[in-house]
Write an enzyme that holds these catalytic residues in place. Structure first.
Site, mmCIF file in Angstrom:
data_model
loop_
_atom_site.group_PDB
_atom_site.id
_atom_site.type_symbol
_atom_site.label_atom_id
_atom_site.label_comp_id
_atom_site.label_asym_id
_atom_site.label_seq_id
_atom_site.Cartn_x
_atom_site.Cartn_y
_atom_site.Cartn_z
ATOM 1 N N ARG A 160 59.040 44.904 60.328
ATOM 2 C CA ARG A 160 57.894 44.180 59.739
ATOM 3 C C ARG A 160 58.323 43.362 58.506
ATOM 4 O O ARG A 160 57.577 43.248 57.534
ATOM 5 C CB ARG A 160 56.763 45.138 59.347
ATOM 6 C CG ARG A 160 56.150 45.915 60.508
ATOM 7 C CD ARG A 160 55.429 44.994 61.477
ATOM 8 N NE ARG A 160 54.630 45.733 62.432
ATOM 9 C CZ ARG A 160 55.072 46.193 63.605
ATOM 10 N NH1 ARG A 160 56.332 45.969 63.968
ATOM 11 N NH2 ARG A 160 54.265 46.845 64.421
ATOM 12 N N SER A 234 47.551 47.707 62.519
ATOM 13 C CA SER A 234 48.037 48.752 61.609
ATOM 14 C C SER A 234 47.886 48.268 60.173
ATOM 15 O O SER A 234 48.390 47.204 59.822
ATOM 16 C CB SER A 234 49.521 49.049 61.847
ATOM 17 O OG SER A 234 49.745 49.466 63.152
ATOM 18 N N GLU A 330 50.794 47.094 55.280
ATOM 19 C CA GLU A 330 51.432 46.125 56.172
ATOM 20 C C GLU A 330 50.638 44.820 56.174
ATOM 21 O O GLU A 330 51.191 43.730 56.310
ATOM 22 C CB GLU A 330 51.512 46.738 57.576
ATOM 23 C CG GLU A 330 52.417 46.005 58.531
ATOM 24 C CD GLU A 330 51.681 45.402 59.693
ATOM 25 O OE1 GLU A 330 50.916 44.439 59.468
ATOM 26 O OE2 GLU A 330 51.873 45.870 60.818
HETATM 27 P P1 FAD Z 1 47.820 35.334 59.733
HETATM 28 O O1 FAD Z 1 47.083 36.609 59.554
HETATM 29 O O2 FAD Z 1 47.038 34.074 59.788
HETATM 30 O O3 FAD Z 1 48.946 35.214 58.621
HETATM 31 C C1 FAD Z 1 49.787 36.308 58.324
HETATM 32 C C2 FAD Z 1 50.768 35.887 57.204
HETATM 33 O O4 FAD Z 1 51.662 34.888 57.681
HETATM 34 C C3 FAD Z 1 50.078 35.256 55.986
HETATM 35 O O5 FAD Z 1 50.838 35.574 54.847
HETATM 36 C C4 FAD Z 1 50.148 33.767 56.272
HETATM 37 O O6 FAD Z 1 50.062 32.971 55.104
HETATM 38 C C5 FAD Z 1 51.500 33.665 56.942
HETATM 39 N N1 FAD Z 1 51.591 32.597 57.930
HETATM 40 C C6 FAD Z 1 50.860 32.445 59.060
HETATM 41 N N2 FAD Z 1 51.289 31.385 59.757
HETATM 42 C C7 FAD Z 1 52.308 30.839 59.046
HETATM 43 C C8 FAD Z 1 53.157 29.715 59.240
HETATM 44 N N3 FAD Z 1 53.062 28.921 60.324
HETATM 45 N N4 FAD Z 1 54.104 29.440 58.295
HETATM 46 C C9 FAD Z 1 54.223 30.209 57.199
HETATM 47 N N5 FAD Z 1 53.444 31.294 56.958
HETATM 48 C C10 FAD Z 1 52.495 31.604 57.885
HETATM 49 N N6 FAD Z 1 51.370 43.114 64.599
HETATM 50 C C11 FAD Z 1 52.509 43.613 65.138
HETATM 51 O O7 FAD Z 1 53.618 43.324 64.660
HETATM 52 N N7 FAD Z 1 52.455 44.445 66.228
HETATM 53 C C12 FAD Z 1 51.304 44.803 66.808
HETATM 54 O O8 FAD Z 1 51.303 45.537 67.792
HETATM 55 C C13 FAD Z 1 50.093 44.295 66.266
HETATM 56 N N8 FAD Z 1 48.901 44.644 66.794
HETATM 57 C C14 FAD Z 1 47.753 44.165 66.253
HETATM 58 C C15 FAD Z 1 46.533 44.539 66.841
HETATM 59 C C16 FAD Z 1 45.341 44.070 66.332
HETATM 60 C C17 FAD Z 1 44.037 44.478 66.980
HETATM 61 C C18 FAD Z 1 45.352 43.183 65.222
HETATM 62 C C19 FAD Z 1 44.066 42.633 64.684
HETATM 63 C C20 FAD Z 1 46.553 42.816 64.621
HETATM 64 C C21 FAD Z 1 47.771 43.315 65.133
HETATM 65 N N9 FAD Z 1 49.009 42.980 64.576
HETATM 66 C C22 FAD Z 1 50.173 43.430 65.127
HETATM 67 C C23 FAD Z 1 49.077 42.127 63.358
HETATM 68 C C24 FAD Z 1 49.017 40.612 63.663
HETATM 69 O O9 FAD Z 1 48.534 40.359 64.942
HETATM 70 C C25 FAD Z 1 50.394 39.956 63.529
HETATM 71 O O10 FAD Z 1 50.911 40.159 62.223
HETATM 72 C C26 FAD Z 1 50.343 38.442 63.786
HETATM 73 O O11 FAD Z 1 51.643 37.921 63.870
HETATM 74 C C27 FAD Z 1 49.560 37.687 62.730
HETATM 75 O O12 FAD Z 1 49.397 36.360 63.193
HETATM 76 P P2 FAD Z 1 48.320 35.390 62.555
HETATM 77 O O13 FAD Z 1 48.565 34.037 63.112
HETATM 78 O O14 FAD Z 1 46.963 35.946 62.745
HETATM 79 O O15 FAD Z 1 48.751 35.446 61.036
HETATM 80 N N1 EPU Z 2 49.579 59.148 65.729
HETATM 81 C C1 EPU Z 2 48.736 60.178 65.420
HETATM 82 N N2 EPU Z 2 47.430 59.876 65.167
HETATM 83 C C2 EPU Z 2 46.944 58.612 65.217
HETATM 84 C C3 EPU Z 2 47.817 57.551 65.534
HETATM 85 C C4 EPU Z 2 49.143 57.833 65.781
HETATM 86 O O1 EPU Z 2 49.135 61.336 65.361
HETATM 87 O O2 EPU Z 2 45.738 58.439 64.973
HETATM 88 C C5 EPU Z 2 50.995 59.455 66.008
HETATM 89 C C6 EPU Z 2 51.222 59.984 67.418
HETATM 90 O O3 EPU Z 2 52.198 61.008 67.336
HETATM 91 C C7 EPU Z 2 51.850 58.818 68.141
HETATM 92 C C8 EPU Z 2 52.587 58.103 67.020
HETATM 93 O O4 EPU Z 2 51.796 58.319 65.857
HETATM 94 O O5 EPU Z 2 52.713 59.233 69.137
HETATM 95 C C9 EPU Z 2 52.750 56.613 67.243
HETATM 96 O O6 EPU Z 2 51.479 56.031 67.502
HETATM 97 P P1 EPU Z 2 51.338 54.650 68.285
HETATM 98 O O7 EPU Z 2 52.214 54.645 69.505
HETATM 99 O O8 EPU Z 2 49.897 54.344 68.466
HETATM 100 O O9 EPU Z 2 52.002 53.596 67.324
HETATM 101 P P2 EPU Z 2 51.968 53.415 65.743
HETATM 102 O O10 EPU Z 2 53.263 53.906 65.205
HETATM 103 O O11 EPU Z 2 50.727 53.974 65.177
HETATM 104 C C10 EPU Z 2 53.149 51.113 65.862
HETATM 105 C C11 EPU Z 2 52.937 49.738 65.305
HETATM 106 C C12 EPU Z 2 51.886 49.007 66.106
HETATM 107 C C13 EPU Z 2 52.386 48.887 67.552
HETATM 108 C C14 EPU Z 2 52.602 50.293 68.106
HETATM 109 C C15 EPU Z 2 53.206 50.278 69.494
HETATM 110 C C16 EPU Z 2 53.469 49.833 62.946
HETATM 111 C C17 EPU Z 2 52.952 49.800 61.562
HETATM 112 N N3 EPU Z 2 52.551 49.816 63.912
HETATM 113 O O12 EPU Z 2 51.942 51.823 65.670
HETATM 114 O O13 EPU Z 2 51.745 47.700 65.561
HETATM 115 O O14 EPU Z 2 51.453 48.198 68.354
HETATM 116 O O15 EPU Z 2 53.519 51.010 67.239
HETATM 117 O O16 EPU Z 2 54.529 49.907 69.432
HETATM 118 O O17 EPU Z 2 54.683 49.849 63.153
HETATM 119 C C18 EPU Z 2 50.520 46.415 63.977
HETATM 120 O O18 EPU Z 2 51.606 46.184 63.417
HETATM 121 O O19 EPU Z 2 49.439 45.921 63.570
HETATM 122 C C19 EPU Z 2 50.490 47.290 65.152
HETATM 123 C C20 EPU Z 2 49.356 47.606 65.789
#
Ligand code: FAD
Ligand code: EPU
Length: 341
Positions: A160, A234, A330
């Site tokens: 991240r 997250s 994050e």
């Molecule tokens: P924004 O929220 O618009 O911006 C994020 C940051 O990047 C800000 O600081 C912004 O200024 C900057 N930025 C955006 N675009 C640019 C650009 N073109 N140039 C320079 N700076 C820029 N993230 C994960 O890594 N893994 C996941 O599994 C994951 N799951 C998610 C699930 C949900 C339901 C939600 C709501 C979010 C999740 N995220 C996850 C977080 C998010 O989707 C990612 O961080 C995504 O890349 C953000 O994209 P955005 O365009 O919405 O960025």
């Molecule tokens: N867990 C719990 N309770 C909960 C949630 C998770 O006990 O309520 C424990 C469980 O043991 C589970 C483990 O945490 O096995 C991992 O959970 P999960 O697979 O849901 O993933 P996460 O570690 O909670 C991370 C990323 C997610 C990404 C998933 C899948 C980060 C900060 N988050 O979540 O990214 O989608 O793995 O790879 O690394 C995001 O960045 O916004 C995001 C959603």
């Protein structure tokens, strides 16, 4: 250029704040014009607003990136190099690649947001991070107006993390990203419940699309849809601690969910810590900790960004007191929030 413009439709937490000035750009000329004409105060680049928490009105210029376009820039026997405009919707781009049978992004299906934000925090899910398929990106240098190219090493990707969140913070606007995708599938099925999901469907020889659909099903089973319940995924990173600190935690909490990174480092599941501190489903007014995934904070409707920030501080303090572990946010707090608490 719009003024006193509502950002509520542009952030997935659904926080009702206003930007003092707001404009969109769909090419470099429009970006340059907006920067020249716009006020020289605080600047925020907005993609899909899915990784941001606004704590108050933004007293500056918000620029929404809408640079579109997808093209193949190079091809070898084994790889295809695909360039996408920073304003492309991430999941739409992933689906486009899957439709062409290009392998590498399928585990990152259904992540909200834009292509341009994906390198910012090296998005990751289900055993893949974009650094695994990243080739290069182009970025507009705000001070000089020059376009610079960054390769993988220069981006300094980590968990991240990237150089754009650290040494080059607020200096560049990413305009396009090029990915190196494989023509011969090399599928990653070992992470989490992917294999279980495939087994349940009786799939023995999965296609790229099968992996994408498995990931989508798992995500939909635990992550709230921002269109229904405001959230930014997250809220905290999974903390990485050293092995000796881990031994102490393990002695007290033998079931702690963790992942050994190497001889010296262990990543703890922050969701486990929050759940085991009794905070899963915890509610503080109009916001709370998601009932199905404790790492996700949600806006039940009408919450202020400050209330969600306060909730996150309560969680950090509780986890610190109970486990001696410091959680790091994050999600980007806007305006930026330098102190951890
Ligand atoms: P924004 O929220 O618009 O911006 C994020 C940051 O990047 C800000 O600081 C912004 O200024 C900057 N930025 C955006 N675009 C640019 C650009 N073109 N140039 C320079 N700076 C820029 N993230 C994960 O890594 N893994 C996941 O599994 C994951 N799951 C998610 C699930 C949900 C339901 C939600 C709501 C979010 C999740 N995220 C996850 C977080 C998010 O989707 C990612 O961080 C995504 O890349 C953000 O994209 P955005 O365009 O919405 O960025
Ligand atoms: N867990 C719990 N309770 C909960 C949630 C998770 O006990 O309520 C424990 C469980 O043991 C589970 C483990 O945490 O096995 C991992 O959970 P999960 O697979 O849901 O993933 P996460 O570690 O909670 C991370 C990323 C997610 C990404 C998933 C899948 C980060 C900060 N988050 O979540 O990214 O989608 O793995 O790879 O690394 C995001 O960045 O916004 C995001 C959603």
């Amino acid at each position: 250029m719009e003024h006193n413009y509502s950002l509520q439709p542009f952030n997935t937490f659904g926080i009702d704040v206003k930007a003092k000035h707001f404009a969109s750009f769909s090419n470099i000329t429009e970006l340059q014009t907006a920067l020249n004409e716009g006020p020289k105060e605080a600047l925020l680049i907005l993609g899909g607003g899915s990784n941001m928490l606004f704590t108050k009105d933004f007293d500056g210029l918000v620029l929404r990136n809408e640079i579109k376009g997808t093209s193949v820039v190079k091809e070898t026997d084994s790889q295809v190099f695909v360039k996408a405009g920073a304003g492309e919707v991430w999941h739409t781009f992933v689906q486009h690649c899957i439709a062409q049978n290009w392998c590498g992004l399928e585990n990152l299906s259904l992540i909200p947001g834009s292509v341009g934000a994906s390198p910012m925090q090296n998005i990751g899910a289900y055993g893949v991070e974009i650094k695994d398929v990243f080739h290069e990106l182009s970025a507009f240098h705000i001070e000089s107006g020059a376009i610079h190219t960054f390769n993988k090493t220069q981006c300094q990707f980590g968990y991240r993390e990237s150089v754009f969140k650290r040494a080059l913070k607020n200096q560049y606007i990413i305009t396009d990203v090029t990915f190196a995708l494989a023509k011969n599938p090399d599928l990653k099925t070992s992470y989490g419940a992917i294999q279980q999901e495939l087994d349940a469907k009786g799939i023995q020889n999965p296609s790229i699309r099968d992996i994408s659909e498995a990931v989508i099903a798992i995500r939909q089973s635990k992550l709230p849809d921002p269109a229904v319940l405001g959230n930014a995924g997250s809220f905290f990173k999974n903390p990485v601690i050293d092995s000796s600190s881990f031994k102490v935690i393990l002695a007290n909490f033998p079931n702690v969910s963790h992942y050994v990174l190497n001889d010296n480092e262990v990543k703890l599941a922050a969701g486990w810590l929050i759940e085991n501190a009794g905070l899963k489903g915890y509610r503080q007014g109009t916001c709370g900790v998601h009932e199905k995934q404790a790492l996700v904070l949600v806006n039940y409707g009408g919450s202020k960004g400050q209330q969600i920030l306060d909730l996150s501080t309560h969680i950090i303090q509780t986890i610190q007191a109970q486990f001696g572990v410091t959680l790091e946010r994050e999600v980007n707090i806007i305006p930026s929030h330098e102190s951890i608490l």
